[in-house]
Design a protein around this motif. Sequence first.
Motif, PDB file in Angstrom:
ATOM      1  N   ALA A   1       0.846  -1.191   0.000  1.00  0.00           N
ATOM      2  CA  ALA A   1       0.000   0.000   0.000  1.00  0.00           C
ATOM      3  C   ALA A   1       0.881   1.240   0.000  1.00  0.00           C
TER       4      ALA A   1
ATOM      5  N   PHE B   1       0.547   5.360   1.019  1.00  0.00           N
ATOM      6  CA  PHE B   1      -0.262   6.365   1.697  1.00  0.00           C
ATOM      7  C   PHE B   1       0.332   7.744   1.448  1.00  0.00           C
TER       8      PHE B   1
ATOM      9  N   GLU C   1      -3.596   5.619  -0.854  1.00  0.00           N
ATOM     10  CA  GLU C   1      -4.590   5.715   0.221  1.00  0.00           C
ATOM     11  C   GLU C   1      -4.355   7.007   0.998  1.00  0.00           C
TER      12      GLU C   1
ATOM     13  N   LEU D   1      -6.268  -1.877   7.649  1.00  0.00           N
ATOM     14  CA  LEU D   1      -5.597  -2.292   6.415  1.00  0.00           C
ATOM     15  C   LEU D   1      -5.543  -3.816   6.335  1.00  0.00           C
TER      16      LEU D   1
END
Length: 177
Positions: A92, A94, A116, A128
């Motif tokens: 992921a 961010f 994100e 998550l």
Amino acid sequence: MAEIPEFSRIVGVGSLPRGGRTIAIEADAAEREALAKRFDLVAIDALQARFALRAGRGDTVLVDGTLSAAVVQRCVVTLDPLPATIDEEIEAVFADAAADHDSVEIEVDPLAAEVEPLVDGRIDLGELAAQHLLLALDPYPRSPDAPSPVVEAPPVEIETRQPFAGLKRGGDGDAEG
């Protein structure tokens, strides 16, 4: 007021060390029970994740990790409990949700996950992990004891009539013309 997820592990990422940070999380019995209810599972017997967080380009935070879980789903045919093991990789990216991303270009791998939002310099690693658990579940779990699906016979070809097939242009000469 925002609702707190069943499995929440909020981590501040405002000042990550140069080499990054590794965090391991594990859901307790109450959290697993609440997640099982949320995901319509019979049970979640185990749920743990390990994450490596490191600073990326343009004030992004890169998160890589692994998720391990033992769950019990219901067979879509017999409704019998069906145990399953999940081992997933998590990636992921961010970025600060409040930042003006039009003025600052963020370079992100196009094959990576979507960016994100990073809210107030924090990431909820528990949520998550929960989201990745949901994505990893078999959407149609089927017990090996479930009866096999009924296979319909292929449709029989029906001869179609062609009422004007006998009429041909410039055919027999019967027509006056």
